[in-house]
Motif scaffolding. Structure first.
Motif, PDB file in Angstrom:
ATOM      1  N   THR A   1       5.107   8.417   2.115  1.00 21.93           N
ATOM      2  CA  THR A   1       5.082   8.969   0.457  1.00 21.93           C
ATOM      3  C   THR A   1       6.482   9.170  -0.130  1.00 21.93           C
ATOM      4  N   GLY A   2       7.187   9.635   0.876  1.00 22.79           N
ATOM      5  CA  GLY A   2       8.621   9.942   0.322  1.00 22.79           C
ATOM      6  C   GLY A   2       9.490   8.814   0.113  1.00 22.79           C
ATOM      7  N   LEU A   3       9.049   7.899   1.220  1.00 25.37           N
ATOM      8  CA  LEU A   3      10.056   6.292   1.007  1.00 25.37           C
ATOM      9  C   LEU A   3       9.254   5.628  -0.278  1.00 25.37           C
ATOM     10  N   ALA A   4       8.035   5.756  -0.453  1.00 24.85           N
ATOM     11  CA  ALA A   4       7.641   5.016  -1.612  1.00 24.85           C
ATOM     12  C   ALA A   4       8.183   5.727  -3.086  1.00 24.85           C
ATOM     13  N   GLU A   5       8.207   7.071  -2.995  1.00 23.62           N
ATOM     14  CA  GLU A   5       8.988   7.459  -4.361  1.00 23.62           C
ATOM     15  C   GLU A   5      10.313   7.117  -4.449  1.00 23.62           C
ATOM     16  N   ALA A   6      11.045   6.855  -3.405  1.00 21.26           N
ATOM     17  CA  ALA A   6      12.530   6.539  -3.376  1.00 21.26           C
ATOM     18  C   ALA A   6      12.501   4.841  -4.053  1.00 21.26           C
TER      19      ALA A   6
ATOM     20  N   HIS B   1       2.771  -0.071  -8.935  1.00 20.18           N
ATOM     21  CA  HIS B   1       2.289   0.339  -7.570  1.00 20.18           C
ATOM     22  C   HIS B   1       3.473  -0.151  -6.495  1.00 20.18           C
ATOM     23  N   VAL B   2       3.423   0.676  -5.775  1.00 21.48           N
ATOM     24  CA  VAL B   2       4.341   0.461  -4.287  1.00 21.48           C
ATOM     25  C   VAL B   2       3.415   0.289  -3.173  1.00 21.48           C
ATOM     26  N   ASP B   3       3.618  -0.922  -2.434  1.00 22.14           N
ATOM     27  CA  ASP B   3       2.615  -1.365  -1.427  1.00 22.14           C
ATOM     28  C   ASP B   3       2.967  -0.283  -0.292  1.00 22.14           C
ATOM     29  N   ALA B   4       1.689   0.316   0.200  1.00 27.07           N
ATOM     30  CA  ALA B   4       1.828   1.173   1.446  1.00 27.07           C
ATOM     31  C   ALA B   4       1.924   0.719   2.513  1.00 27.07           C
ATOM     32  N   ILE B   5       2.121  -0.665   2.676  1.00 23.59           N
ATOM     33  CA  ILE B   5       2.298  -1.401   3.981  1.00 23.59           C
ATOM     34  C   ILE B   5       3.418  -2.150   3.866  1.00 23.59           C
ATOM     35  N   THR B   6       4.003  -2.935   2.878  1.00 15.63           N
ATOM     36  CA  THR B   6       5.014  -4.021   2.800  1.00 15.63           C
ATOM     37  C   THR B   6       6.254  -3.103   2.198  1.00 15.63           C
ATOM     38  N   GLY B   7       6.084  -2.150   1.188  1.00 13.83           N
ATOM     39  CA  GLY B   7       7.090  -1.603   0.396  1.00 13.83           C
ATOM     40  C   GLY B   7       7.186  -2.483  -0.802  1.00 13.83           C
ATOM     41  N   ASP B   8       6.618  -3.581  -0.989  1.00 16.53           N
ATOM     42  CA  ASP B   8       6.908  -4.261  -2.347  1.00 16.53           C
ATOM     43  C   ASP B   8       6.331  -3.570  -3.599  1.00 16.53           C
ATOM     44  N   VAL B   9       6.992  -3.790  -4.564  1.00 15.27           N
ATOM     45  CA  VAL B   9       6.509  -3.148  -5.915  1.00 15.27           C
ATOM     46  C   VAL B   9       5.868  -4.279  -6.951  1.00 15.27           C
ATOM     47  N   TYR B  10       4.550  -3.650  -7.094  1.00 15.42           N
ATOM     48  CA  TYR B  10       3.787  -4.698  -8.251  1.00 15.42           C
ATOM     49  C   TYR B  10       4.000  -4.356  -9.334  1.00 15.42           C
ATOM     50  N   ASP B  11       4.111  -5.443 -10.397  1.00 19.15           N
ATOM     51  CA  ASP B  11       4.114  -4.992 -11.810  1.00 19.15           C
ATOM     52  C   ASP B  11       2.875  -4.809 -12.418  1.00 19.15           C
TER      53      ASP B  11
ATOM     54  N   GLU C   1      -6.288  -2.029  -4.433  1.00 22.04           N
ATOM     55  CA  GLU C   1      -6.658  -2.790  -5.616  1.00 22.04           C
ATOM     56  C   GLU C   1      -6.329  -4.330  -5.405  1.00 22.04           C
ATOM     57  N   HIS C   2      -7.068  -5.357  -6.024  1.00 22.17           N
ATOM     58  CA  HIS C   2      -6.592  -6.510  -5.814  1.00 22.17           C
ATOM     59  C   HIS C   2      -5.968  -6.894  -4.600  1.00 22.17           C
ATOM     60  N   GLY C   3      -6.769  -6.562  -3.348  1.00 25.57           N
ATOM     61  CA  GLY C   3      -6.423  -6.952  -2.198  1.00 25.57           C
ATOM     62  C   GLY C   3      -5.152  -6.288  -1.477  1.00 25.57           C
ATOM     63  N   SER C   4      -4.561  -5.315  -2.158  1.00 27.55           N
ATOM     64  CA  SER C   4      -3.339  -4.389  -1.856  1.00 27.55           C
ATOM     65  C   SER C   4      -3.735  -3.000  -1.711  1.00 27.55           C
ATOM     66  N   LEU C   5      -3.326  -2.441  -0.557  1.00 32.93           N
ATOM     67  CA  LEU C   5      -3.226  -0.994  -0.411  1.00 32.93           C
ATOM     68  C   LEU C   5      -1.702  -0.336  -1.055  1.00 32.93           C
ATOM     69  N   ALA C   6      -1.931   0.305  -2.005  1.00 27.34           N
ATOM     70  CA  ALA C   6      -0.838   0.806  -2.823  1.00 27.34           C
ATOM     71  C   ALA C   6      -0.777   2.298  -3.291  1.00 27.34           C
ATOM     72  N   TYR C   7       0.564   2.799  -3.531  1.00 31.22           N
ATOM     73  CA  TYR C   7       0.827   3.980  -4.209  1.00 31.22           C
ATOM     74  C   TYR C   7       0.677   3.630  -5.652  1.00 31.22           C
ATOM     75  N   MET C   8      -0.056   4.222  -6.508  1.00 26.90           N
ATOM     76  CA  MET C   8       0.056   4.091  -7.960  1.00 26.90           C
ATOM     77  C   MET C   8       0.884   5.217  -8.613  1.00 26.90           C
TER      78      MET C   8
END
Length: 232
Positions: A82-87, A145-155, A111-118
């Motif tokens: 969660t700390g890295l996702a916030e950064a 969203h920030v993907d909780a597995i890959t770290g990519d950001v979704y628009d 959502e939409h096949g991704s596990l992500a932080y909203m």
């Protein structure tokens, strides 16, 4: 990935504790805003609790769905703290919307096949059209969203859910310690106002006495801005 129990509310060490948190979220606040088919997710060491049904997504990752409709995710599945996702969220906003307010955490979702932080952030001058079910409205709050597995950001995508990848994760840009930083965050936090000295009874129902003296205010949906970015 052990030893983080006291550092965050997303992680529950026992199945009973996790389900109580999920139940309380449903009783105390409105249902979370999720995209079509989205599920609120919780991280736990024991996702295969009695009654939960296992399913695998397109990437072959295993999850467990509870009878209440929540998703249980094994601790080892999550790679982004969660700390890295916030950064990551802060860097994305700095690049995309320099005048945006700080990112506010909503919850972990599938959502939409991704596990992500909203996350969402208030962006001055922005007007985004979105829908929640049949309700169409415009807002200056940007959801991403920030993907909780890959770290990519979704628009921003359909129904405020995950959309196209807007920013690829570059681990070398972040301090290594962030990967181990688990910030305590509540799942879909909400303000719940009750009269001073009287607490609600957590029983799955709101009695008339609990509604008494409730604070409310009239709100206006929509915007007077002439241009709206429409994501449907």
């Amino acid at each position: 990935m052990r030893g983080r129990t006291s550092a965050r509310k997303l992680r529950q060490t026992t199945a009973v504790g996790l389900l109580l948190v999920a139940l309380a979220a449903g009783v105390l606040g409105p249902a979370p805003v999720l995209a079509c088919g989205g599920l609120s997710a919780y991280i736990t060491d024991r996702p295969n609790i009695p009654g939960a049904q296992e399913f695998r997504d397109e990437q072959g990752r295993s999850f467990y769905r509870t009878p209440e409709g929540s998703l249980l995710v094994a601790t080892t599945t999550v790679k982004i703290s969660t700390g890295l996702a916030e950064a990551i969220a802060r860097r994305f906003l700095a690049l995309r919307f320099p005048t945006a307010g700080p990112p506010h955490f909503h919850g972990l979702v599938h959502e939409h096949g991704s596990l992500a932080y909203m996350f969402e952030s208030e962006v001055p001058g922005l007007a985004v059209s979105a829908h929640v079910g049949p309700l169409q409205y415009a807002t200056d709050h940007y959801h991403f969203h920030v993907d909780a597995i890959t770290g990519d950001v979704y628009d921003l995508g359909c129904g405020l859910g995950t959309g196209e990848v807007a920013l690829r994760f570059e681990p070398e840009l972040y301090l290594p310690a962030l990967a181990r930083r688990w910030v305590e965050r509540s799942q879909f936090p909400t303000d719940f106002v009750v009269p001073d000295g009287r607490a609600p009874k957590i029983d799955g129902a709101i009695d008339p006495s609990e509604w008494a003296d409730a604070i409310h205010r009239r709100i206006r949906l929509g915007t007077t801005r002439s241009e709206v970015l429409d994501y449907g």
